[in-house]
Design a protein around this motif. Structure first.
Motif, mmCIF file in Angstrom:
data_model
loop_
_atom_site.group_PDB
_atom_site.id
_atom_site.type_symbol
_atom_site.label_atom_id
_atom_site.label_comp_id
_atom_site.label_asym_id
_atom_site.label_seq_id
_atom_site.Cartn_x
_atom_site.Cartn_y
_atom_site.Cartn_z
ATOM 1 N N GLY A 174 0.815 -1.206 0.000
ATOM 2 C CA GLY A 174 0.000 0.000 0.000
ATOM 3 C C GLY A 174 0.849 1.257 0.000
ATOM 4 O O GLY A 174 2.061 1.218 -0.163
ATOM 5 N N TRP A 175 0.200 2.394 0.251
ATOM 6 C CA TRP A 175 0.900 3.684 0.237
ATOM 7 C C TRP A 175 0.266 4.595 1.261
ATOM 8 O O TRP A 175 -0.951 4.695 1.373
ATOM 9 C CB TRP A 175 0.801 4.307 -1.144
ATOM 10 N N ARG A 176 1.084 5.238 2.062
ATOM 11 C CA ARG A 176 0.598 6.176 3.061
ATOM 12 C C ARG A 176 1.681 7.196 3.344
ATOM 13 O O ARG A 176 2.872 6.914 3.201
ATOM 14 C CB ARG A 176 0.175 5.455 4.336
ATOM 15 N N LEU A 177 1.233 8.375 3.796
ATOM 16 C CA LEU A 177 2.175 9.455 4.031
ATOM 17 C C LEU A 177 3.065 9.168 5.232
ATOM 18 O O LEU A 177 4.273 9.403 5.195
ATOM 19 C CB LEU A 177 1.416 10.769 4.238
ATOM 20 N N LEU A 178 2.466 8.674 6.315
ATOM 21 C CA LEU A 178 3.214 8.379 7.528
ATOM 22 C C LEU A 178 2.773 7.032 8.076
ATOM 23 O O LEU A 178 1.589 6.698 8.048
ATOM 24 C CB LEU A 178 2.976 9.458 8.593
ATOM 25 N N ASP A 179 3.727 6.284 8.572
ATOM 26 C CA ASP A 179 3.440 5.027 9.261
ATOM 27 C C ASP A 179 3.433 5.326 10.754
ATOM 28 O O ASP A 179 4.476 5.318 11.410
ATOM 29 C CB ASP A 179 4.498 3.976 8.914
ATOM 30 N N TRP A 180 2.258 5.625 11.299
ATOM 31 C CA TRP A 180 2.158 6.056 12.688
ATOM 32 C C TRP A 180 2.610 4.959 13.648
ATOM 33 O O TRP A 180 3.195 5.248 14.690
ATOM 34 C CB TRP A 180 0.730 6.484 13.007
ATOM 35 N N LYS A 181 2.323 3.692 13.299
ATOM 36 C CA LYS A 181 2.751 2.589 14.159
ATOM 37 C C LYS A 181 4.270 2.518 14.240
ATOM 38 O O LYS A 181 4.850 2.310 15.308
ATOM 39 C CB LYS A 181 2.178 1.273 13.619
ATOM 40 N N GLU A 182 4.929 2.722 13.108
ATOM 41 C CA GLU A 182 6.387 2.700 13.077
ATOM 42 C C GLU A 182 6.969 3.884 13.838
ATOM 43 O O GLU A 182 7.940 3.742 14.589
ATOM 44 C CB GLU A 182 6.870 2.711 11.631
ATOM 45 N N LEU A 183 6.383 5.057 13.665
ATOM 46 C CA LEU A 183 6.867 6.233 14.389
ATOM 47 C C LEU A 183 6.730 6.046 15.896
ATOM 48 O O LEU A 183 7.604 6.466 16.665
ATOM 49 C CB LEU A 183 6.102 7.474 13.938
#
Length: 299
Positions: A38-47
């Motif tokens: 997929g594609w997303r601006l930010l990976d909040w889980k990773e951050l």
């Protein structure tokens, strides 16, 4: 080889292999880095998983700035204060630039506090990936943490400058109006603007080193394109909304309105600036993500 060493080696060879259950237990701690679906601006889980690294990067930015410095944290005061004194003499006394009915020292310092934060955060944010090229090549972590940590670290200097502004207002016996309750909103817009521009330029700077060399000129030019030494009332009405495309226009005039009461809160300027800052942030994140995979190769 001694008899004891031979005996130890024989014991190791004769030990039975580890049970399969132990191998499964070890494999549970293996982290696999693979292509994201997929594609997303930010990976909040990773951050969130790398939040400790973010805190360390912010602390390191603050510590490095004042390490082996005789003045130490005083540099956060010297830059805006000396700029205020220079602007007061040149633009307030000699050029007689309008200050919207307040002492020019207050007028300029209220603008220099957010502008100094923005310019320093922008400079450090743009250089963040280039200066950490070795780190990029050796270990994986969310690259977006580098410019964001530079932007967050400058909030320490901003807080110190705000205390200086409060002391200056007390010296002039100038109480803030009730519109000061909106200042935290302006701080959020200021941080978002600094983060958005830093993300855009740091992604460009790691491929085109001209960006890094041009930053001093760009920041100086941007200061005079913002109402730091003059009020927006000098801008003709038909161009004022176009002028507000620069998000720092709304931030600076909002600081003056909220802290000095020079005018009603300029919501039209703030709204345009917020829309532009949001667009810059979204497009900057998209561009950063598209180039993130080549950072280690070109750094």
């Amino acid at each position: 080889m001694s008899t004891d060493v031979l005996a130890a080696a024989t014991d190791l060879e004769s030990e039975p292999p580890a049970p399969a259950g132990d191998l499964v237990a070890v494999s549970e701690f293996v982290t696999v880095i693979e292509r994201r679906s997929g594609w997303r601006l930010l990976d909040w889980k990773e951050l969130h998983a790398y939040r400790d690294l973010f805190r360390f990067l912010v602390w390191r930015q603050v510590k490095v700035r004042y390490a082996q410095s005789a003045i130490g944290i005083g540099w956060a005061i010297i830059q805006p204060v000396f700029s205020m004194l220079l602007f007061t003499v040149v633009f307030g006394k000699l050029a007689k630039v309008s200050s919207d009915g307040v002492p020019y020292a207050l007028f300029s310092f209220a603008a220099l506090v957010p502008w100094t934060y923005f310019s320093n955060a922008l400079t450090d944010g743009v250089n963040s990936l280039v200066s950490e090229a070795n780190m990029l090549r050796k270990v994986y972590f969310p690259r977006i943490l580098m410019p964001l940590s530079a932007v967050a670290a400058k909030l320490v200097d901003f807080t110190i400058a705000m205390v200086c502004l409060a002391l200056l207002m007390a010296a002039f016996q100038h109480l803030p109006p009730w519109q000061c309750v909106f200042v935290p909103l302006l701080v959020v817009l200021m941080v978002v603007t600094a983060a958005a521009v830093s993300i855009w330029l740091t992604a460009l700077a790691i491929q085109y080193r001209d960006i890094k060399h041009a930053m001093t000129f760009v920041v100086q030019l941007a200061m005079y394109a913002s109402p730091v030494v003059y009020p927006t009332s000098l801008i003709p009405d038909q161009y004022r909304l176009l002028y507000a495309i620069n998000p720092m226009v709304g931030v600076i005039e909002g600081f003056r309105a909220g802290l000095l009461g020079t005018q009603p809160m300029p919501w039209s300027l703030i709204a345009i600036g917020a829309a532009v800052a949001s667009a810059l942030l979204l497009t900057g994140l998209a561009y950063f993500r598209s180039k993130e995979r080549v950072f280690a190769d070109v750094a």
